[in-house]
Motif scaffolding. Structure first.
Motif, PDB file in Angstrom:
ATOM      1  N   ILE A  91      15.661   7.352  28.919  1.00 32.81           N
ATOM      2  CA  ILE A  91      16.265   8.803  28.922  1.00 32.81           C
ATOM      3  C   ILE A  91      15.912   9.007  27.487  1.00 32.81           C
ATOM      4  CG2 ILE A  91      18.056   8.525  30.782  1.00 32.81           C
ATOM      5  CD1 ILE A  91      20.063   7.802  28.460  1.00 32.81           C
ATOM      6  N   ASN A  92      15.455   8.417  26.615  1.00 35.36           N
ATOM      7  CA  ASN A  92      14.946   8.421  25.223  1.00 35.36           C
ATOM      8  C   ASN A  92      15.998   9.068  24.483  1.00 35.36           C
ATOM      9  OD1 ASN A  92      13.122   8.592  23.278  1.00 35.36           O
ATOM     10  ND2 ASN A  92      12.560  10.873  23.467  1.00 35.36           N
ATOM     11  N   SER A  93      17.109   8.296  24.739  1.00 32.68           N
ATOM     12  CA  SER A  93      18.521   9.023  23.915  1.00 32.68           C
ATOM     13  C   SER A  93      19.377   7.715  23.537  1.00 32.68           C
ATOM     14  CB  SER A  93      19.274   9.982  24.479  1.00 32.68           C
ATOM     15  OG  SER A  93      19.608   9.358  25.716  1.00 32.68           O
ATOM     16  N   GLU A  94      20.370   7.822  22.678  1.00 35.33           N
ATOM     17  CA  GLU A  94      21.172   6.939  22.253  1.00 35.33           C
ATOM     18  C   GLU A  94      22.275   6.580  23.762  1.00 35.33           C
ATOM     19  OE1 GLU A  94      23.052   7.544  18.752  1.00 35.33           O
ATOM     20  OE2 GLU A  94      21.088   7.555  17.565  1.00 35.33           O
ATOM     21  N   LYS A  95      22.685   5.404  23.502  1.00 33.61           N
ATOM     22  CA  LYS A  95      23.807   4.997  24.346  1.00 33.61           C
ATOM     23  C   LYS A  95      24.684   3.897  23.911  1.00 33.61           C
ATOM     24  CE  LYS A  95      23.123   3.364  28.419  1.00 33.61           C
ATOM     25  NZ  LYS A  95      22.481   2.944  29.892  1.00 33.61           N
ATOM     26  N   LEU A  96      25.800   3.758  24.358  1.00 29.09           N
ATOM     27  CA  LEU A  96      26.773   2.566  23.959  1.00 29.09           C
ATOM     28  C   LEU A  96      26.791   1.554  25.274  1.00 29.09           C
ATOM     29  CD1 LEU A  96      29.808   3.983  22.268  1.00 29.09           C
ATOM     30  CD2 LEU A  96      28.050   2.743  21.296  1.00 29.09           C
ATOM     31  N   VAL A  97      26.434   0.489  24.936  1.00 28.45           N
ATOM     32  CA  VAL A  97      26.576  -0.941  25.784  1.00 28.45           C
ATOM     33  C   VAL A  97      27.278  -1.843  25.218  1.00 28.45           C
ATOM     34  CG1 VAL A  97      24.136   0.027  26.579  1.00 28.45           C
ATOM     35  CG2 VAL A  97      24.357  -1.745  24.698  1.00 28.45           C
ATOM     36  N   SER A  98      27.769  -2.834  26.242  1.00 29.45           N
ATOM     37  CA  SER A  98      28.583  -3.881  25.843  1.00 29.45           C
ATOM     38  C   SER A  98      27.462  -4.984  25.717  1.00 29.45           C
ATOM     39  CB  SER A  98      29.362  -4.352  27.033  1.00 29.45           C
ATOM     40  OG  SER A  98      28.583  -4.649  28.139  1.00 29.45           O
TER      41      SER A  98
ATOM     42  N   ILE B 102      27.797  -1.166  21.081  1.00 27.96           N
ATOM     43  CA  ILE B 102      26.446  -1.440  20.339  1.00 27.96           C
ATOM     44  C   ILE B 102      25.643  -0.301  20.864  1.00 27.96           C
ATOM     45  CG2 ILE B 102      24.627  -3.010  20.192  1.00 27.96           C
ATOM     46  CD1 ILE B 102      25.841  -5.326  21.569  1.00 27.96           C
ATOM     47  N   LYS B 103      25.078   0.436  19.567  1.00 28.23           N
ATOM     48  CA  LYS B 103      24.392   1.460  20.018  1.00 28.23           C
ATOM     49  C   LYS B 103      22.790   1.258  20.038  1.00 28.23           C
ATOM     50  CE  LYS B 103      26.064   5.483  17.726  1.00 28.23           C
ATOM     51  NZ  LYS B 103      26.033   6.557  16.736  1.00 28.23           N
ATOM     52  N   VAL B 104      22.267   1.392  21.299  1.00 24.29           N
ATOM     53  CA  VAL B 104      20.976   1.284  21.590  1.00 24.29           C
ATOM     54  C   VAL B 104      19.944   2.487  21.858  1.00 24.29           C
ATOM     55  CG1 VAL B 104      21.392  -1.066  22.640  1.00 24.29           C
ATOM     56  CG2 VAL B 104      21.194   0.939  24.004  1.00 24.29           C
TER      57      VAL B 104
ATOM     58  N   PHE C   9      22.006  -7.637  27.051  1.00 27.54           N
ATOM     59  CA  PHE C   9      21.252  -8.782  27.390  1.00 27.54           C
ATOM     60  C   PHE C   9      20.639  -8.844  28.746  1.00 27.54           C
ATOM     61  CE2 PHE C   9      24.017 -11.224  24.155  1.00 27.54           C
ATOM     62  CZ  PHE C   9      22.856 -11.521  23.356  1.00 27.54           C
ATOM     63  N   ARG C  10      21.336  -7.909  29.648  1.00 26.71           N
ATOM     64  CA  ARG C  10      20.834  -7.826  31.169  1.00 26.71           C
ATOM     65  C   ARG C  10      19.837  -6.695  31.234  1.00 26.71           C
ATOM     66  NH1 ARG C  10      25.334  -6.875  33.271  1.00 26.71           N
ATOM     67  NH2 ARG C  10      25.562  -8.998  34.132  1.00 26.71           N
ATOM     68  N   ASN C  11      19.713  -5.811  30.085  1.00 25.04           N
ATOM     69  CA  ASN C  11      18.763  -4.922  30.286  1.00 25.04           C
ATOM     70  C   ASN C  11      17.965  -4.336  28.953  1.00 25.04           C
ATOM     71  OD1 ASN C  11      19.602  -3.696  32.860  1.00 25.04           O
ATOM     72  ND2 ASN C  11      21.624  -3.072  31.513  1.00 25.04           N
ATOM     73  N   ALA C  12      17.943  -5.583  28.312  1.00 23.80           N
ATOM     74  CA  ALA C  12      17.099  -5.477  26.834  1.00 23.80           C
ATOM     75  C   ALA C  12      15.714  -4.961  27.057  1.00 23.80           C
ATOM     76  CB  ALA C  12      17.142  -6.643  26.104  1.00 23.80           C
ATOM     77  N   GLY C  13      15.123  -5.225  27.894  1.00 25.68           N
ATOM     78  CA  GLY C  13      13.644  -4.570  28.249  1.00 25.68           C
ATOM     79  C   GLY C  13      13.695  -3.178  28.348  1.00 25.68           C
ATOM     80  N   SER C  14      14.722  -2.523  28.719  1.00 24.36           N
ATOM     81  CA  SER C  14      14.836  -1.019  28.957  1.00 24.36           C
ATOM     82  C   SER C  14      15.177  -0.566  27.689  1.00 24.36           C
ATOM     83  CB  SER C  14      15.888  -0.701  30.010  1.00 24.36           C
ATOM     84  OG  SER C  14      15.462  -1.338  31.357  1.00 24.36           O
ATOM     85  N   TYR C  15      15.687  -1.075  26.645  1.00 22.51           N
ATOM     86  CA  TYR C  15      15.956  -0.360  25.560  1.00 22.51           C
ATOM     87  C   TYR C  15      14.807  -0.576  24.213  1.00 22.51           C
ATOM     88  CZ  TYR C  15      20.484  -1.134  27.679  1.00 22.51           C
ATOM     89  OH  TYR C  15      21.502  -1.051  28.780  1.00 22.51           O
ATOM     90  N   ARG C  16      14.410   0.468  23.609  1.00 22.56           N
ATOM     91  CA  ARG C  16      13.570   0.532  22.692  1.00 22.56           C
ATOM     92  C   ARG C  16      13.856  -0.344  21.298  1.00 22.56           C
ATOM     93  NH1 ARG C  16      11.499   6.317  21.259  1.00 22.56           N
ATOM     94  NH2 ARG C  16      11.247   6.212  23.430  1.00 22.56           N
ATOM     95  N   GLN C  17      15.166  -0.068  21.052  1.00 24.88           N
ATOM     96  CA  GLN C  17      15.639  -0.828  19.748  1.00 24.88           C
ATOM     97  C   GLN C  17      17.259  -0.547  19.720  1.00 24.88           C
ATOM     98  OE1 GLN C  17      13.044   1.629  17.078  1.00 24.88           O
ATOM     99  NE2 GLN C  17      14.976   2.671  16.495  1.00 24.88           N
ATOM    100  N   LEU C  18      17.760  -1.212  18.621  1.00 28.31           N
ATOM    101  CA  LEU C  18      19.017  -0.805  18.295  1.00 28.31           C
ATOM    102  C   LEU C  18      19.152   0.437  17.472  1.00 28.31           C
ATOM    103  CD1 LEU C  18      20.222  -4.748  17.022  1.00 28.31           C
ATOM    104  CD2 LEU C  18      20.959  -3.371  19.089  1.00 28.31           C
ATOM    105  N   ALA C  19      20.366   1.412  17.830  1.00 32.61           N
ATOM    106  CA  ALA C  19      20.104   2.436  16.972  1.00 32.61           C
ATOM    107  C   ALA C  19      21.535   2.739  16.476  1.00 32.61           C
ATOM    108  CB  ALA C  19      20.012   3.306  18.077  1.00 32.61           C
TER     109      ALA C  19
END
Length: 560
Positions: free
Chosen positions: A19-26, A12-14, A31-41
């Motif tokens: 770090i203000n950049s995209e990363k891939l997550v499982s 999943i791209k978020v 679900f563990r770090n949703a508050g640290s991600y701005r949005q899906l990307a």
């Protein structure tokens, strides 16, 4: 044996806020770090919406069974994999109180609980992309059992190219996507994480170019993706956790009852196909969010994946507002029923503010139905001390088809938002006529009335230039510029409203700005007039038409 599990492997791209950049997550990471991600990307906004609905299906499945303390509700019995075995219907008041408490506690904690990870662990085999029951796919044996003999896998027909599943390209075998973001060499190649995202998106935004169908006693047409039929509406929060929570509809506030949630991976495949062939619509939100339009099977070759696709029929879309929160609705005047309000080429340029009355129907408006996503927000504000988001960001995203009955190929993507203070959106003033939604809808209608007057001016100019036949097309094309000029200032006016504002003062301020914009669009048009516009007929040239337009503005904008 190859394995890629969506629960533990990154796909999943978020957009990471730190770090203000995209990363891939499982799934687990998300679900563990949703508050640290701005949005899906992901690759496009429509893809992000398809992934969001999958995530919501997981959340609503778990938290309709287990509370924020990881305790099973006393009205439901779960098996070892946390799936519903039996249940009772609790009293409406108890249901509302219990599930509201779950939602509030989750929201205030800012985190999802261990129940999510326990559910994913216990159902992890359903999320293996290469497993015995591959995620969002069927096995070769299952596929062959559902299609005609001439369409079986060994025949090699009924495939869909990766470049067609990739909705940034959508190239079929019959037409070349000339302006694709990939060269011809790379059009039919996808990384594994890309393939998973596009496969989910394809189930949601499927056209009807493929010819293979699931075998049935009665003839049927292949359905398009369910999300393809909607003009969606959802809510964006300040981060991904808030977005997930604000769209987590645990029950229908208008008709609170317990409905077992069952996403597609929990269903028996044979029974699911039978139900779809019978055109039985889903009875729960998790199923709607994960509904299939195709049975897909992937054969893995040295040169890459080969995707076989067999179409399922569409289910009935009449009055599905209780199982589809993310849609606005249109009322059919003939039968009185509500249907999804599909976005098409004819209304592609219509901004969200022009549909305001469909998001928050005003008193006495029987032609509109409030989307469940908005009704849920209203409930949260009233019953759970919902104050985490003073500003509500209503959002829409999707793909528009070409409208062709034999293809429905994507031709455009749309994405828009409308920011509004929650106290304004859900104004509960005692004086109903003074409520902000009614006042905003008045201004929307005023904008439309001015737009109609500009359209009539353009029709007159079109008749001068092209005669009666060409005037309509000319006016339709040119009038969009008027609404484009309103989009930014009017949405800013709406986002600047507060519950303490004097309604008349704010409305008059907009009328004044509307007059200025309406006159400017006329002046800009007159700057590029043609000689024939001036000569015209004795009683009909562009200046006479412009004066009629100005007089019309004076009538409708008396206080502006």
């Amino acid at each position: 044996m190859q394995s890629f599990n969506l629960v533990t492997d990154p796909w999943i791209k978020v957009l990471d806020s730190d770090i203000n950049s995209e990363k891939l997550v499982s799934l687990k990471e998300l679900f563990r770090n949703a508050g640290s991600y701005r949005q899906l990307a992901g690759e496009m906004h429509a893809q992000d919406l398809a992934i969001l609905r999958l995530l919501e299906a997981i959340l609503i499945t778990v938290y309709s069974r287990v509370d924020a303390d990881n305790q099973i509700y006393d009205w439901v019995v779960l098996n070892k994999t946390m799936q519903v075995q039996t249940y009772e219907n609790p009293a409406g008041l108890k249901l509302v109180k219990t599930l509201s408490k779950t939602w509030k506690k989750l929201y205030e904690s800012g985190n999802f609980t261990d129940a999510i990870f326990e559910y994913l662990d216990k159902n992890i085999t359903f999320f293996d992309f290469f497993g015995q029951r591959p995620f969002y796919q069927v096995t070769a044996e299952q596929y062959d059992s559902f299609v005609e003999d001439k369409k079986k896998i060994k025949k090699g027909s009924g495939t869909v190219d990766l470049m067609q599943m990739n909705r940034l390209i959508s190239q079929s075998g019959n037409s070349i996507a000339i302006f694709a973001p990939k060269s011809s060499t790379w059009k039919n190649k996808l990384s594994l994480d890309e393939l998973i995202r596009w496969l989910i998106t394809y189930q949601n935004f499927t056209g009807v170019t493929d010819k293979t169908k699931v075998r049935a006693k009665e003839k049927h047409s292949n359905s398009r993706g369910w999300l393809y039929t909607l003009n969606p509406i959802f809510v964006k929060g300040n981060n991904l956790f808030q977005t997930l929570m604000l769209n987590l509809v645990l029950f229908n506030p208008s008709m609170p009852e317990y409905v077992p949630q069952q996403p597609v991976w929990e269903e028996n495949l044979i029974e699911y196909v039978k139900k779809r062939l019978s055109r039985i619509k889903p009875d729960n939100i998790a199923e709607t969010y994960t509904v299939w339009s195709r049975l897909l099977h992937i054969e893995w070759k040295e040169e890459g994946p080969v995707v076989f696709s067999a179409g399922l029929p569409a289910f009935e879309s009449i009055n599905t507002f209780d199982i589809e929160p993310m849609s606005i609705w249109r009322k059919n005047r003939k039968d009185g029923n509500f249907y999804p309000a599909t976005k098409g080429l004819s209304n592609m340029g219509i901004a969200m503010w022009r549909n305001f009355g469909q998001y928050v129907p005003t008193m006495g408006n029987n032609e509109a139905k409030k989307p469940l996503a908005v009704e849920w927000l209203n409930f949260l504000k009233k019953k759970t001390d919902f104050s985490g988001n003073k500003m509500i960001n209503l959002h829409t995203s999707g793909i528009i088809s070409n409208g062709g009955a034999t293809s429905l190929m994507p031709v455009a993507e749309f994405d828009d938002n409308l920011r509004i203070e929650s106290d304004v959106l859900f104004d509960c003033s005692e004086d109903k006529a003074n409520m902000w939604p009614a006042r905003i809808e008045e201004m929307v209608e005023l904008n439309q009335e001015v737009g109609r007057k500009y359209y009539r001016f353009l029709m007159e100019v079109g008749q001068i230039r092209f005669g009666q036949q060409g005037a309509g097309d000319f006016a339709a094309r040119q009038s969009q510029a008027f609404y484009d000029s309103l989009n930014e200032p009017f949405t800013e006016w709406i986002s600047g409203l507060t519950s303490n504002d004097n309604r008349e003062t704010k409305q008059n301020a907009w009328k004044k700005e509307l007059r200025q914009l309406a006159l400017k669009i006329l002046d800009d048009f007159l700057d590029i007039i043609a000689p024939r516009d001036i000569s015209g007929e004795k009683d009909n040239n562009i200046f006479i038409a412009a004066n009629r337009y100005r007089c019309g503005l004076n009538k409708v904008l008396r206080n502006g």
